[in-house]
Design an enzyme around this catalytic site. Structure first.
Site: not given
Length: 802
Positions: A145, A148
């Site tokens: 996901y 970052w």
């Protein structure tokens, strides 16, 4: 803990002040040492930097001061990322899984076995094929996901997606945790997500804004990190905000860093009641005839359909300031004064993302947009609203030029099932269950295999204990990670990935300014047996006969050069790739016109020629599309819904009397950096701090600096008390992202010894509409911790053969 650090936490000074590192070498010796040191440019989510390398080891990290105007301490923490004790050194397999016993209930409870790369990759490939045989590619879940973990082109989630698409696809994620509610609603309301859009330029705020409302928005704190590479120039703009004499009002249960810096008036709102406050202000503005009727008629749709609800004709409850005062615990006169202040001055409403991460979070941005429309300042210099002033340079002028993109995930996904981000546990635990989402329905398939790369689900998914229960039902769980994160410790197979510092990559500078391209050069060689995500997934693709399709025959550096060739720097400035790679950065000029940018200005000047991309071309105060969904918890107009957990629920408050909020971390990006030395500034006795007011500390008999247990029906954790007058009575705060560490992994719902707040948060969705996370809708209680054990969150598991 020394007094200066304790004061630092109490005052809420959350990291914009530099923490100096001193050296001890000087004179001739320093010159000799420097001559042996190589200075290598790179970039990170914390800013652009130079790594100083000597004898193959990083000895220092310094910011690229020409690119980073106000560097933060976070970039310094990168220095120990390669040799950190929590590194995954070798491919590892959970013992009973390797033996073919494969009991899922032992995940997170037993030792690992070191294996070769070939053995580990064969096991992964075979487990994928086994799942495909059982349920096709719908049995595969790509839980990788977000992006970052790296600001560059080779993001692990992209590499994972690219691999799965080569073999027919997998169940994937739709939406996000950051803006799971607002991101699904705002495009229908104003034709754009808004949460990632270019904001009104700082220059226009400084010149025109008289009042800025910080509605849960903490710009000083959250601007320290970025999805790409932050430049921190915003802090210079904020100093100009102060000089401009803007009046700041902070509506927040916490007196934030930004509120303190701007000396803002503090409205101590009860968590979860923001929509009620906005509706009351709208009611007051309408009945006093102070709202901008002309703007409403010309630029919005459906005000007449919303008005019966606002006046109580629809449900018998008029949304007056008196009504809202009981819900928000804000005096009626304060509500009226706030509305008067906003309507009589050029006012900018700076919204945030945390408010929509709550039960019925879809209503927050919708209400702000409606309130701003009634003020009539949308599209005016320094007025209107913005939902991204706190994010990676929101307000920075934009170059308008292309930097570099990222690797494509490619085509080939035949599964075409994307679940809302926060529904991970639901997906695994409830095969065959039907869930509504944006007016349609999704049927969960039976997931057998799950892979996570570059992120830790036990860190961003709410209700950790529920997630662990779900993970233990899977046939196979694979994690690709540089460190022994909580999720890696729960896996069957762990593949060691390199960090940003051990690979070549490329990144653009800032989501908004788009004014630089950074060479992210390999600083040190990969440590132990770690490999790049690109290589890991290429080797997996090879086991399916898809390696050439995955790599297209290109090395990482050839991909980087290909991406660079598409940029303005190459096409228009004529800077060759070789020149760029040598100098490490390319800088674009910002045109003067960009400093005059006002969001929605064109729409305001001519709504016919410049309509919004909505049902009517106008701002949708009412949406016929949404109304047709016929959801009980989501209507065709902004609506106040009582949260499931909040301080207004007397029955629940009797058991759990404190509202818990989980703000963005001080010294991390979510769970990143929690295993670095910089956390020593922040932690209390090695645990995540819990901020509590003096009155509540006295009420519960807890003292500053001691360890307490925070608990509710979902779980419990240990946290270190910070007593401060910067938080409202009845509210406590634990920042999200601490690494989960069960005191007794053999027990169900073991107390977290580290302070991972998602042990306490609920997986309840925002509504039938967005199915987003409600992490800020939580009630808890606290008590003395009793006997505590050492926190082992950052220790690797036992590994046989290491």
């Amino acid at each position: 803990m020394n007094n200066s650090r304790r004061d630092f936490l109490k005052k809420g000074a959350l990291g914009t002040t530099a923490i100096a590192l001193s050296g001890g070498v000087s004179g001739a010796a320093a010159n000799i040492m420097e001559s042996r040191t190589t200075k290598i440019p790179s970039a990170s989510h914390f800013g652009a930097f130079h790594a100083h390398v000597r004898d193959g080891k990083i000895v220092d990290i310094t910011s690229q001061l020409d690119s980073d105007a106000n560097p933060t301490v976070l970039v310094k923490s990168l220095a120990d990322r390669t040799t950190n004790n929590s590194r995954v050194k070798y491919p590892c397999v959970r013992k009973s899984y390797l033996e073919g016993k494969g009991k899922g209930e032992l995940r997170g409870k037993e030792e690992f076995v070191r294996v070769s790369w070939d053995k580990a990759l064969d096991l992964v490939a075979n487990s994928i094929k086994k799942a495909q045989e059982k349920g096709g590619n719908k049995a595969l879940y790509n839980a990788s996901y977000g992006g970052w973990s790296h600001p560059g082109a080779f993001k692990p989630n992209t590499m994972a997606g690219r691999f799965f698409n080569q073999i027919g696809g997998a169940v994937r994620t739709s939406g996000e945790y950051s803006n799971g509610a607002a991101g699904q609603v705002n495009p229908t309301l104003v034709g754009d997500m808004e949460v990632y859009s270019v904001q009104t330029a700082h220059e226009q705020i400084i010149a025109n804004t008289k009042v800025m409302i910080l509605w849960g928005c903490d710009m000083y704190k959250t601007q320290r990190v970025g999805y790409s590479v932050p430049n921190h120039r915003c802090y210079d703009a904020y100093e100009e905000y102060k000089k401009a004499g803007i009046k700041f009002i902070s509506i927040d249960p916490i007196y934030t860093v930004s509120a303190s810096e701007f000396k803002a008036d503090w409205i101590k709102i009860r968590p979860g009641s923001d929509v009620a406050l906005m509706l009351a202000m709208m009611n007051y503005l309408y009945k006093s005839k102070k709202y901008d009727k002309a703007f409403i008629e010309k630029y919005t749709y459906g005000f007449d359909k919303f008005l019966p609800y606002l006046l109580g004709k629809e449900d018998g409850i008029e949304k007056t300031p008196k009504w809202a005062s009981k819900i928000t615990e804000i005096p009626e006169e304060t509500i009226k004064q706030l509305a008067d202040t906003m309507v009589s001055n050029r006012t900018f409403i700076a919204g945030n993302w945390s408010l929509q991460r709550a039960h019925h979070g879809e209503q927050v941005d919708w209400s702000i947009i409606t309130l701003a429309s009634m003020l009539g300042q949308v599209g005016l210099p320094g007025g209107g609203f913005g939902f991204s002033m706190h994010y990676e340079g929101g307000g920075d002028a934009n170059s308008g030029k292309a930097t570099v993109g990222g690797m494509s995930q490619g085509g080939g996904d035949k599964v075409n099932i994307a679940i809302p981000a926060s529904r991970m546990s639901d997906l695994i635990l409830k095969p065959g269950h039907t869930v509504t989402y944006k007016g349609s329905k999704i049927v969960y398939p039976k997931v057998e295999f799950m892979l996570s790369a570059g992120g830790s689900p036990i860190g961003h998914q709410p209700d950790v204990n529920e997630l662990i229960e779900a993970m233990r039902t899977l046939d196979t769980l694979v994690v690709v990670e540089p460190w022994w994160t909580p999720s890696a410790k729960m896996a069957d197979i762990v593949l060691p990935a390199t960090t940003t510092l051990e690979r070549d990559d490329v990144a653009g500078g800032m989501s908004y300014s788009n004014d630089r391209i950074y060479a992210m050069k390999k600083i040190v060689e990969p440590v132990f047996e770690s490999k790049d995500d690109y290589e890991i997934f290429a080797l997996l693709a090879k086991r399916f006969g898809k390696e050439k399709k995955f790599t297209r025959g290109r090395t990482p550096l050839e991909w980087i050069e290909r991406l660079y060739k598409r940029s303005y720097a190459k096409k228009e400035m004529g800077i060759s790739f070789e020149e760029f790679w040598k100098q490490g950065v390319v800088k674009y000029e910002i045109p003067a016109s960009a400093r005059k940018f006002v969001r929605h200005e064109d729409f305001r000047k001519d709504p016919i020629a410049n309509p919004l991309k909505t049902e009517t071309g106008k701002i949708q105060i009412y949406s016929d599309k949404f109304a047709k969904f016929n959801y009980k918890d989501f209507k065709g107009h902004p609506t106040w819904f009582e949260p499931a957990e909040w301080l207004g629920n007397k029955k629940l408050v009797a058991k759990y009397p404190l509202h818990l909020v989980s703000p963005h971390p001080t010294y991390r990006i979510h769970s990143q950096l929690d295993n670095t030395w910089v956390q020593n500034v922040h932690k209390v006795q090695g645990r995540e701090p819990i901020r509590i007011s003096p009155n509540d500390a006295k009420k519960f008999g807890v003292k500053d600096g001691e360890i307490v247990e925070v608990y509710n029906d979902r779980g419990s954790l240990l946290a270190g008390v910070v007593v401060t007058d910067t938080i409202r009575d009845g509210v406590v705060a634990i920042e999200e992202g601490a690494w989960y560490s069960p005191e007794e992994s053999s027990k169900t719902k073991s107390r977290c010894n580290s302070g991972q707040v998602n042990v306490l948060t609920s997986s309840r969705p925002t509504s039938q509409m967005a199915q987003a996370t409600t992490a800020n809708t939580v009630l808890v209680s606290i008590r003395k911790a009793g006997t505590i054990k050492p926190n082992l969150a950052y220790q690797p598991p036992k590994i046989i053969g290491a």
